[in-house]
Scaffold this active site. Structure first.
Site, PDB file in Angstrom:
ATOM      1  N   ASP A 331      -5.643 -17.164 -25.437  1.00 56.50           N
ATOM      2  CA  ASP A 331      -4.236 -16.716 -25.240  1.00 56.50           C
ATOM      3  C   ASP A 331      -3.646 -16.282 -24.010  1.00 56.50           C
ATOM      4  O   ASP A 331      -4.505 -15.838 -23.117  1.00 56.50           O
ATOM      5  CB  ASP A 331      -3.771 -15.901 -26.503  1.00 56.50           C
ATOM      6  CG  ASP A 331      -4.095 -14.632 -26.292  1.00 56.50           C
ATOM      7  OD1 ASP A 331      -4.607 -14.185 -25.393  1.00 56.50           O
ATOM      8  OD2 ASP A 331      -3.747 -13.633 -27.216  1.00 56.50           O
ATOM      9  N   ASP A 333      -1.185 -12.985 -22.832  1.00 51.20           N
ATOM     10  CA  ASP A 333      -0.663 -11.755 -23.438  1.00 51.20           C
ATOM     11  C   ASP A 333       0.306 -11.166 -22.231  1.00 51.20           C
ATOM     12  O   ASP A 333       0.027 -11.128 -21.073  1.00 51.20           O
ATOM     13  CB  ASP A 333      -1.671 -10.641 -23.715  1.00 51.20           C
ATOM     14  CG  ASP A 333      -2.790 -11.106 -24.709  1.00 51.20           C
ATOM     15  OD1 ASP A 333      -2.357 -11.493 -25.758  1.00 51.20           O
ATOM     16  OD2 ASP A 333      -3.814 -11.265 -24.106  1.00 51.20           O
ATOM     17  N   ASP A 428       1.466 -14.065 -26.460  1.00 46.52           N
ATOM     18  CA  ASP A 428       1.825 -13.002 -27.315  1.00 46.52           C
ATOM     19  C   ASP A 428       2.751 -12.318 -26.404  1.00 46.52           C
ATOM     20  O   ASP A 428       2.353 -11.810 -25.331  1.00 46.52           O
ATOM     21  CB  ASP A 428       0.698 -11.867 -27.621  1.00 46.52           C
ATOM     22  CG  ASP A 428      -0.411 -12.526 -28.872  1.00 46.52           C
ATOM     23  OD1 ASP A 428       0.085 -13.533 -29.479  1.00 46.52           O
ATOM     24  OD2 ASP A 428      -1.245 -11.835 -28.892  1.00 46.52           O
TER      25      ASP A 428
HETATM   26  P1  UTP Z   1      -6.857 -10.576 -26.946  1.00 51.36           P
HETATM   27  O1  UTP Z   1      -7.267 -10.797 -28.265  1.00 51.36           O
HETATM   28  O2  UTP Z   1      -5.805 -11.379 -26.345  1.00 51.36           O
HETATM   29  O3  UTP Z   1      -8.171 -10.574 -25.917  1.00 51.36           O
HETATM   30  O4  UTP Z   1      -6.258  -8.788 -26.745  1.00 51.36           O
HETATM   31  P2  UTP Z   1      -8.308 -10.890 -24.429  1.00 51.36           P
HETATM   32  O5  UTP Z   1      -9.206  -9.698 -24.038  1.00 51.36           O
HETATM   33  O6  UTP Z   1      -6.801 -11.123 -23.788  1.00 51.36           O
HETATM   34  O7  UTP Z   1      -9.193 -12.144 -24.734  1.00 51.36           O
HETATM   35  P3  UTP Z   1      -8.808 -13.637 -24.630  1.00 51.36           P
HETATM   36  O8  UTP Z   1      -9.090 -14.095 -23.339  1.00 51.36           O
HETATM   37  O9  UTP Z   1      -7.218 -13.755 -25.044  1.00 51.36           O
HETATM   38  O10 UTP Z   1      -9.876 -14.172 -25.701  1.00 51.36           O
HETATM   39  C1  UTP Z   1      -6.006  -8.391 -25.707  1.00 51.36           C
HETATM   40  C2  UTP Z   1      -5.863  -6.842 -25.848  1.00 51.36           C
HETATM   41  O11 UTP Z   1      -4.490  -6.714 -26.675  1.00 51.36           O
HETATM   42  C3  UTP Z   1      -4.846  -5.974 -27.873  1.00 51.36           C
HETATM   43  C4  UTP Z   1      -6.370  -6.046 -27.974  1.00 51.36           C
HETATM   44  O12 UTP Z   1      -6.857  -4.992 -28.597  1.00 51.36           O
HETATM   45  C5  UTP Z   1      -6.822  -6.325 -26.708  1.00 51.36           C
HETATM   46  O13 UTP Z   1      -7.385  -5.127 -25.972  1.00 51.36           O
HETATM   47  N1  UTP Z   1      -4.258  -6.202 -28.916  1.00 51.36           N
HETATM   48  C6  UTP Z   1      -4.352  -7.430 -29.429  1.00 51.36           C
HETATM   49  C7  UTP Z   1      -3.753  -5.234 -29.689  1.00 51.36           C
HETATM   50  O14 UTP Z   1      -3.466  -4.110 -29.334  1.00 51.36           O
HETATM   51  N2  UTP Z   1      -3.077  -5.793 -31.029  1.00 51.36           N
HETATM   52  C8  UTP Z   1      -2.941  -7.004 -31.145  1.00 51.36           C
HETATM   53  O15 UTP Z   1      -2.351  -7.147 -32.390  1.00 51.36           O
HETATM   54  C9  UTP Z   1      -3.668  -7.883 -30.669  1.00 51.36           C
HETATM   55 MN    MN Z   2      -5.497 -12.381 -24.601  1.00 51.76          MN
END
Ligand code: UTP
Ligand code: MN
Length: 504
Positions: A331, A333, A428
């Site tokens: 995804d 973020d 997100d």
């Molecule tokens: P991600 O699940 O998007 O992982 O969460 P990522 O490291 O970006 O990996 P990919 O490439 O998308 O698979 C990113 C960060 O956001 C935090 C997670 O703990 C992670 O450190 N997070 C995610 C939250 O704090 N709360 C959430 O609801 C979702």
């Molecule tokens: Mn991510």
């Protein structure tokens, strides 16, 4: 073979091995220790003198180098010089004594009347280790104390351990999942590939189970447990079903028990799906195809435009895996804030409206900010649920060839060559008050294990509670403020680890 009679009368300095039978010497008292003193730089007469001293104390000091020598002693030579000498030998060629030691170990042992413990200062340092010897590793035990780049030298091993971690988590065994993730993270931090299990001695977080898996792979090329898990129907079904956005482990497990093991059955037999799951199923293929950095950048541009038009001065930061330098992600973020505290309130609904009016959103679910320091403070912060204003969404991103200036209406372009001119991407959006920004940035940059370890470190080593909102010192009973990630690491007594080295 030297006749026995002669050996008795020939002084030990003349070159026979096993020469400690001379009447002037004690018998060999330490059969495990076979010494050889290197003449190079020591000189012949000093060598003869020292050898005699040792033999008198019952040490077996060989006159000629050969295979079987356990301790090679030298004076004023560095490890590489001794190595070069070893390479030049005809007798005992290819033999490396177990210990390459400085003369200080020998004189101390002779003085003590027995072989003294080999300390680091006794060992010769070698620049280049050889095949038979292995590089030993040493890493600190918390992932947040280590640097873990994306350059993973042990991917075969870490992929196997990650699969077992997935499987444990999919079976609801979070504890075992974390244990495998910690083990994998230790291997990811090593500067070189592991080739032999002896190299793992002293490494943290490697439990019996993980060690067994590693050993199987190093010795047999594969682990039966990993391969049978990979092939198991249950594992495959759980992977497919939890691959649907909005479907968690519990739901997938229930469906499997109801006989739903693949997407076709899910579509046909139609258990009630919520809105997220419907969108997840509809865009399954797109959402399971990795998002590229170029796509993340294109989405960043759209988000920045949306944010700038509804709240000028607000700042958008790419977080998650892409901030850590990953080339693909599941995804994209973003963290959004405004330099004036309070101005960010209610931003998410406005951004969502803008995106909807532009036809960018395929799905969105927003949450209001529910964090209140007074209420959620010290008791709650280690919870991984944060309470920011958020929007979990699916974007409709025009395909690269369709992306031009100002063109976000991907749907407006007709389908070409059988595939649609856009793809679905999970995005997100998180909005943080500027006073919490550093904590939110640290919390949303990941990796997940790095975050978990930061919180564990805070709790166990510092008696502090860390969340994506705040850091609370349980001993001082107060919040520790921070305006940057660097300050948070400093509060935690940790060396600052930049995002690109948080890929634990
Ligand atoms: P991600 O699940 O998007 O992982 O969460 P990522 O490291 O970006 O990996 P990919 O490439 O998308 O698979 C990113 C960060 O956001 C935090 C997670 O703990 C992670 O450190 N997070 C995610 C939250 O704090 N709360 C959430 O609801 C979702
Ligand atoms: Mn991510």
């Amino acid at each position: 073979m030297v006749p026995l009679k002669r050996r008795k009368v020939v002084p030990s300095l003349t070159g026979s091995t096993g020469s400690n039978s001379s009447g002037a010497e004690a018998s060999n008292r330490f059969p495990q220790v076979v010494l050889f003193l290197l003449e190079r730089k020591m000189g012949a007469s000093r060598r003869a003198f020292l050898s005699l001293l040792g033999r008198k104390k019952g040490f077996q000091v060989e006159e000629v180098f050969s295979g079987g020598v356990t301790h090679l002693i030298s004076e004023n030579n560095c490890g590489d010089e001794v190595r070069a000498w070893l390479d030049s030998q005809v007798r005992g060629r290819g033999w490396t004594p177990a210990h390459l030691l400085d003369i200080s170990w020998y004189t101390e042992s002779v003085g003590a009347g027995h072989p003294v413990e080999i300390l680091d200062r006794h060992k010769l340092q070698e620049q280049q280790r050889r095949g038979a010897e292995f590089v030993m590793f040493s890493v600190p035990s918390y992932a947040c104390q280590r640097r873990t780049s994306l350059d993973n030298r042990n991917a075969v091993l870490t992929d196997a351990l990650s699969l077992l971690a997935d499987n444990a988590e999919l079976s609801g065994d979070e504890g075992r999942g974390v244990a495998f993730r910690r083990a994998a993270a230790v291997l990811k931090a090593l500067p070189k590939p592991v080739t032999d299990t002896t190299q793992l001695r002293g490494l943290p977080c490697l439990g019996e189970h993980s060690l067994r898996v590693i050993k199987d792979i190093l010795e047999d090329g594969a682990s039966d447990e990993v391969e049978s898990t990979r092939r198991s129907e249950r594992y495959k079904a759980l992977k497919v079903l939890t691959g649907v956005f909005g479907v968690g482990v519990k739901t997938a497990d229930r469906w499997i028990r109801e006989g739903i093991r693949d997407l076709q059955r899910l579509r046909d037999s139609g258990p009630a799906l919520n809105r997220a799951q419907q969108a997840g199923l509809q865009h399954y293929d797109d959402l399971n195809q990795p998002v590229t950095r170029a796509e993340a950048d294109a989405i960043a541009e759209i988000v920045e435009r949306a944010v700038a038009s509804v709240l000028p001065g607000a700042q958008t930061t790419l977080t998650g895996g892409f901030r850590r330098g990953k080339l693909t992600g599941h995804d994209v973020d973003f963290l959004i804030t405004h330099p004036e505290e309070g101005r960010e309130e209610g931003l998410v609904p406005k951004v969502v409206s803008w995106l909807e009016s532009e036809g960018v959103l395929l799905y969105q679910k927003t949450a209001r900010n529910s964090y209140l320091e007074g209420r959620d403070g010290p008791g709650r912060p280690s919870s991984s649920m944060d309470r920011f204003e958020t929007c979990f969404s699916i974007f409709k991103l025009p395909r690269e060839e369709k992306r031009g200036a100002g063109q976000t209406h991907g749907a407006a372009c007709g389908p070409e060559a059988g595939h649609k001119p856009w793809r679905a991407v999970r995005v997100d959006l998180v909005v943080s008050p500027v006073s919490q920004f550093a904590f939110a940035l640290l919390g949303w940059t990941g990796s997940k294990l790095f975050e978990r370890e930061l919180r564990r470190w805070a709790r166990h080593e510092k008696a502090m509670s860390l969340s994506s909102h705040a850091l609370y010192d349980n001993k001082q009973r107060r919040y520790l403020r921070a305006a940057s990630e660097e300050e948070i690491f400093a509060h935690l007594g940790l060396e600052f680890i930049p995002p690109s080295e948080r890929n634990a």
